[in-house]
Design an enzyme around this catalytic site. Structure first.
Site: not given
Ligand code: HPA
Length: 288
Positions: A33, A64, A86, A88-89, A116, A217-218, A241, A257
């Site tokens: 990302s 992406h 990902h 989650y897709e 990220a 998430m990856s 974040n 995001h």
């Molecule tokens: N949580 C999960 N996945 C993420 C986050 C998060 O805070 N930031 C970037 N990808």
């Protein structure tokens, strides 16, 4: 049984990419990302959209754009994934990691994976870069491991060792580069969650308690497949974040995001210097 990946599938997908790129890559890169701009520095680039490769699944997430970019970067033949799919897709862990197998089949011996991530270590601030020293693959531990299913020994062993998953020599190399470039680095454990919802307060406490320093998430499924394929791995997380920051916020639901993508843009020059420095040193040992 959920979809898994066979040797024939990997061979066919790799053949389709091989005939479009004019080199044998030594290093594979996954640009996550906001980090996909790194691919624009690749020279004499051949681009192969994932849609042109048989068997590859397609990304559905903005930011992406999916393609392989192959060429020279800091004197090293590389193939990069500009964008990733990902878990989650909705695809299986095996399906989303097929591109890593393809890069291994093309010849890549090293995988540099970036992502990220949310910072869990209380000292971490937005914009930090963390060397991934180890991971906790929560979906994998619970059954969503990309190696689940019949094993083909031509792809790797049935029970791959994951100690260490991240190559200590590459960790040492990126430490040296960071020192030389005056870049501060964190080092820590990456926890992978399935997503796509961000973590609750209790989940954040849970992840901290089990020893995670960052969450995303990856990456973990890709690293399992890279190790299965015999590649050495370097992982870098960009802390975009601090989970919980948006708690109670009335900002638009996709504020997090957006922040993830914006921090990525800002960190590209630093990550570029790090990755270029690592590649230069890999290139130097190549010639030696
Ligand atoms: N949580 C999960 N996945 C993420 C986050 C998060 O805070 N930031 C970037 N990808």
């Amino acid at each position: 049984m959920e979809p898994h990946v066979t040797y024939d599938v990997v061979s066919r997908a790799a053949a389709a990419v091989r005939q479009r790129i004019g080199l044998v890559p030594q290093v594979a890169l996954i640009l996550g990302s906001g980090l996909s701009h790194l691919a624009e520095r690749i020279q004499d680039a051949a681009r192969v959209p994932y849609t042109d490769v048989p068997h590859l699944v397609q990304s559905t997430v903005p930011g992406h754009a999916g393609q392989f970019v192959a060429g020279m970067l800091s004197g090293v033949p590389v193939v990069a994934m500009q964008g990733r799919v990902h878990f989650y897709e909705g695809y299986s862990a095996a399906e989303i990691t097929l591109p890593v197998r393809v890069m291994g089949a093309l010849g890549a011996e090293i995988l540099i994976v970036t992502n990220a991530a949310g910072g869990l270590d209380p000292d971490y601030v937005v914009g930090d870069v963390m060397i991934i020293t180890d991971h906790i693959f929560l979906p994998g531990l619970a059954g969503a491991n990309p190696l689940r299913g019949p094993n083909d020994d031509r792809l790797g062993v049935r029970f791959p060792d994951m100690t260490p998953a991240y190559d200590p020599r590459l960790v040492q190399l990126v430490r040296m580069v960071a020192h030389a470039e005056g870049i501060d680095l964190r080092e820590g454990v990456y926890a992978m969650v399935a997503g796509p919802s961000y973590e609750t307060q209790a989940e954040i406490r849970f992840l901290r308690a089990v020893g995670a320093d960052a969450v995303g998430m990856s990456t973990a499924p890709e690293v399992v497949v890279a190790r299965h394929s015999g590649m050495r791995v370097l992982g870098l997380s960009l802390i975009t974040n601090v989970p919980g920051d948006f708690a109670g916020d009335t900002a638009p639901a996709d504020a997090m995001h957006k922040q993830v993508l914006a921090v990525g843009e800002d960190a590209v020059p630093r990550l570029t210097r790090l990755v270029s420095g690592v590649l230069e040193r890999i290139g130097a040992t190549r010639e030696a």
